[in-house]
Design an enzyme around this catalytic site. Structure first.
Site, PDB file in Angstrom:
ATOM      1  N   HIS A  50       0.815  -1.207   0.000  1.00 13.91           N
ATOM      2  CA  HIS A  50       0.000   0.000   0.000  1.00 13.91           C
ATOM      3  C   HIS A  50       0.857   1.270   0.000  1.00 13.91           C
ATOM      4  CE1 HIS A  50      -3.983   1.767   0.789  1.00 13.91           C
ATOM      5  NE2 HIS A  50      -3.317   2.715   1.414  1.00 13.91           N
ATOM      6  N   HIS A  92     -10.546   2.411  -1.448  1.00 15.25           N
ATOM      7  CA  HIS A  92     -10.775   2.037  -0.047  1.00 15.25           C
ATOM      8  C   HIS A  92     -11.561   0.731  -0.043  1.00 15.25           C
ATOM      9  CE1 HIS A  92     -10.543   4.143   4.069  1.00 15.25           C
ATOM     10  NE2 HIS A  92      -9.345   3.945   3.584  1.00 15.25           N
TER      11      HIS A  92
END
Lengths: 203, 681
Positions: free
Chosen positions: B52, B98
């Site tokens: 990430h 998300h």
């Protein structure tokens, strides 16, 4: 006209209302929730929409108890025009300056749309955008009758949108100088906005 | 997953598992430090070397987006690129995923997705003026799916409406492939008002203060970044505490306070605390500024006094920012924040040297060169192969999208801010600028097409929104992307990833619209089942002031109605398509076209219906099985018929005319001309 625009933490239509007033030739002036001001400073007031204090507790409940409301009441008591739009309407109801209350929409969801409104007195029809989660106007039965008898219903939706009593979208106080409505006139005053019924809508 | 060496001692194995690091990464860590990592360092490496934060599988490919374009102002590595539109108007925009948090906890996952992308924008000094959302759900019958859809939409609505930024457009797909992995991508765009300069994130000036502003730190989201870099297993419930909780009211105050201190020129650098919280913001600020930082972690304002240094470093509590200022400006900054009812606390200083010193109650936890973590993160060249265009596109027999999205966008405030000229019911959003020009915004990526042909599908992520934009009289100026993929260690998925990046980079050049920002989300898989590769994009275009009006619906009667194609059936040629689009754009710019609308996968009839919302319709209606991808309905005055016919000689299919809605369809009408390769049903 010199018109005060009252801002609370979480107000988010303040800049829009400022522009709306300015474009119509008025001199808007911002006031912050912690400030007191002299009622002599303004000829009229607007409480714009948004989520004052995050709408925590109840929409408008915390804002209605903030210091500036003393000045707002003073202006209202002098008979000067006071307008509450959306969250501003909720605040004026919570502050007792307008009758009734605004509760969550009957569908339980936020509604963004264009709404057709009718004036019960003039039968005028207009189109304004709405954007609210707690826009369902509520008033007790005995007060509801009084509202009609005293010509305090300002605007009605022509269709049932949010469960409001008598499809009420906006009301006035008894003397007519304090007004509140859920739809947003400041979002409809230029052709490119999709409608111009908010132009010279109020004063 | 790498199989753990059973000969490793148990504590090391446990640590690797807890911090989601591989044995090779542990070796690299040791080499860089030249010693065994201390316990706090495990946490730092875990966060910053997560997929990430480090883009370790994608970085080498993302370089293909690099392009020095005269319109783009920011250096690589800032939160989002800045586009100079001329006439003193500059914008920044970005899109971010998300997905994992939204599948675990849809309401807060989606809400904080919006909150996070907004902070990426205003941390640069731009006021957010538009939000858009790209959503992929599973079939309505799949477990939890109805709730997931409802709660994701409610989360976006809750956050965007309260923070006062309009949600103006979006794209939503529903396919069984997303049953176990929904996608929630949020896009935000900001405008640099009042000539506000672009804020940098690199820490500068020895002796300057590091100030923590916004919400207090809680335990929410600890290890969120590394969680988001992992595939789901059946054990989803246990991940709920890694999802953050957002407060849009707080964010609204934070936007106003941050923009105010920037307008007063009180700030040297600013960075939002996003994934991996304080760790990534402080390490990136120091690494970019090539300075050291001394941070007193015990000074960080806490919501829960039991939190220790590791949790403070990794917390992903929302609505927090880190800024660097000269000591003399602190008082003025604190005054602005106090006005908005927010805290601002100095937690450290910029120091000489290149090390970050983390202190906890006067004890030094570590002293470490941030570049070890930021610049020396592992980079993987994952195996992949080269994909080619298959040219076998078939429109899906079953509609891949739900019929109407109105139930979604009706819950979003689409007009706050007084800029919305065209909202979510239209093919593209139009957002007005002070100059009288308008930004056109559309999101791309059709997963059903990606599934059939990942190369064409990836081109289409730019082409579809761009052609919609052309139909609205705008031309693309810049692009952001949000690349959602499965496990990059799977060569098939990696091949699709590489092909997507190349197709997007190529498209960007063809349309002259650089990729200015982006985000990669890997490991969108559950129990080995991966999503279809979904490289979502946000395309932003510009519509000139006083341009000839062109509508996406019929505006009067007696207009000629035709459909044209911008591409050849079963022959996807990117250069040719952009050329045709340019030709169409020029016709629109010259005022030759009254209405234009791209025909979507829902078919011609549906498009004609959508164009008939305002009192006029086309007098004939029928369905065509298009074999080309980009077919457009045009309506124009009959005086322009020859010019348009000569411009698109082989491409006329339907020819009708506009009539008032009350007139019955002309059932005897003939199709005047259609190419033999198009089938008519």
């Amino acid at each position: 006209m010199k018109i005060g625009v009252v801002r609370f933490p979480g107000t988010n239509c303040d800049r829009d209302v400022y522009k709306w007033l300015q474009d119509q030739g008025h001199q808007p002036q911002f006031y912050w929730h912690e400030d007191l001001f002299s009622s002599q400073e303004v000829e009229a007031l607007v409480l714009p929409g948004g989520f004052s204090f995050g709408d925590y507790l109840r929409s408008g409940a915390v804002a209605a108890r903030s210091p500036i409301m003393n000045s707002v009441k003073e202006v209202a008591n002098q008979g000067k025009p006071v307008l509450g739009i959306c969250n501003g309407f909720q605040i004026l109801c919570e502050a007792g300056l307008l009758p009734g209350a605004l509760i969550p929409n009957s569908g339980g969801e936020f509604i963004d749309d264009w709404a057709e409104l009718k004036s019960p007195s003039t039968k005028q029809l207009i189109q304004l955008p709405i954007a609210h989660g707690d826009g369902r106007y509520f008033i007790h039965e005995e007060d509801r009758k009084k509202l009609w008898d005293q010509n305090q219903v300002w605007w009605q939706y022509t269709q049932m949108l949010n469960g409001s009593v008598d499809q009420i979208a906006g009301v006035t106080n008894l003397s007519g100088n304090v007004r509140g409505l859920m739809p947003h006139p400041e979002r409809a005053y230029q052709d490119w906005m999709g409608g111009i019924d908010g132009w010279k809508f109020w004063i | 997953m790498e199989i753990l060496d059973l000969t490793l001692d148990k504590t090391l194995q446990e640590k690797l598992k807890k911090y989601r690091l591989r044995i090779s990464e542990y070796e690299l860590m040791k080499n860089l430090l030249k010693r065994e990592p201390r316990s706090i360092e495990w946490a730092l490496f875990s966060a910053l070397w997560s997929e990430h934060c480090s883009y370790k599988s994608s970085k080498i490919h993302l370089k293909k987006f690099a392009w020095k374009h005269p319109r783009v102002l920011t250096a690589e590595g800032e939160n989002a690129g800045v586009v100079d539109l001329g006439e003193n108007e500059r914008i920044a925009f970005k899109m971010e995923s998300h997905n994992h948090p939204s599948f675990i906890e849809p309401f807060h996952g989606a809400a904080t997705g919006v909150g996070g992308i907004l902070r990426d924008i205003f941390t640069m000094g731009a006021r957010p003026i538009a939000i858009a959302d790209y959503l992929c759900f599973g079939e309505a019958e799949a477990p939890r799916m109805k709730t997931l859809m409802k709660r994701v939409v409610k989360g976006i609505s809750y956050y965007g409406n309260c923070v006062g930024v309009p949600t103006v457009t979006g794209a939503t797909y529903a396919m069984p492939e997303y049953n176990q992995n929904i996608l929630v991508n949020a896009f935000a765009l900001g405008l640099f008002e009042n000539n506000r300069k672009v804020t940098v994130s690199s820490a500068q000036g020895i002796g300057n203060l590091v100030v923590y502003v916004g919400a207090k730190t809680g335990s929410d989201g600890v290890h969120g970044a590394s969680m988001a870099s992992e595939a789901f297993t059946e054990d989803m419930e246990s991940k709920r505490p890694t999802v953050q909780i957002g407060d849009p009211f707080y964010e609204k105050l934070l936007i106003e306070a941050c923009l105010e201190i920037l307008d007063q020129d009180l700030v040297v650098a600013m960075q939002d605390m996003g994934a991996a919280g304080l760790t990534s913001s402080s390490f990136e600020m120091a690494s970019k500024g090539k300075v050291g930082l001394r941070l007193q972690l015990d000074q960080v304002p806490l919501r829960d006094s039991r939190l220790g240094p590791e949790e403070i470093l990794l917390s992903e509590s929302q609505e927090r920012m880190l800024l660097v200022c000269e000591p003399s400006k602190l008082e003025a900054i604190q005054k602005v924040f106090a006005h908005w009812g927010l805290e601002s606390t100095p937690i450290g200083q910029v120091v000489a040297g290149r090390e970050i010193e983390l202190l906890w109650k006067n004890e030094i936890l570590t002293k470490i060169d941030p570049d070890l973590l930021v610049e020396n993160a592992p980079m993987y060249q994952r195996p992949y192969s080269k994909l080619k265009i298959k040219n076998e596109i078939q429109y899906p027999g079953k509609k891949p999208t739900s019929d109407s999205k109105k139930w979604i966008y009706r819950q979003y405030d689409q007009r706050v801010g007084l800029r919305t000229m065209q909202e979510a019911g239209h093919p593209v959003a139009l957002v007005r600028l002070e100059s009288g020009r308008a930004l056109s915004i559309a999101l791309g990526c059709r997963p059903w097409l990606m599934k059939q042909d990942p190369v064409v599908g990836a081109y289409d992520t730019i082409f579809e929104p761009s052609i919609k934009m052309v139909c609205s009289g705008a031309w693309p100026v810049a692009i952001t992307d949000c690349l959602n993929f499965g496990n990059p260690e799977n060569p098939e998925i990696m091949s699709e990833f590489v092909a997507s990046v190349e197709a997007i980079a190529h498209s960007a050049r063809l349309w002259d619209a650089p990729v200015i920002s982006g985000n990669v989300s890997f490991y969108n898989e559950t129990e080995g089942q991966s999503i279809p590769s979904t490289p979502a994009t946000g395309v932003v275009g510009l519509k000139q002031k006083n341009s000839f009006p062109v509508h996406d619906y019929f505006v009067k009667e007696n207009l000629k109605v035709v459909t044209i194609s911008l591409d050849e059936p079963q022959n996807f040629d990117p250069e040719k398509i952009v050329k045709s689009a340019k030709t169409l754009f020029e016709l629109i710019e010259k005022g030759r076209v009254s209405s234009a609308r791209l025909i979507t996968e829902k078919g011609l009839q549906h498009t004609l219906d959508m164009m008939s919302i305002q009192n006029f319709k086309c007098n004939i209606t029928f369905e065509v099985n298009f074999k080309s991808l980009y077919n457009v309905v045009l309506a124009f005055e009959s005086q322009f018929e020859n010019e348009i016919k000569n411009t698109f000689p082989d491409h006329f299919i339907v020819q009708g005319q506009t009539v008032p809605s009350s007139v019955p369809f002309d059932l005897s009408a003939k199709i005047i001309q259609f190419s033999k390769t198009w089938g008519v049903s």
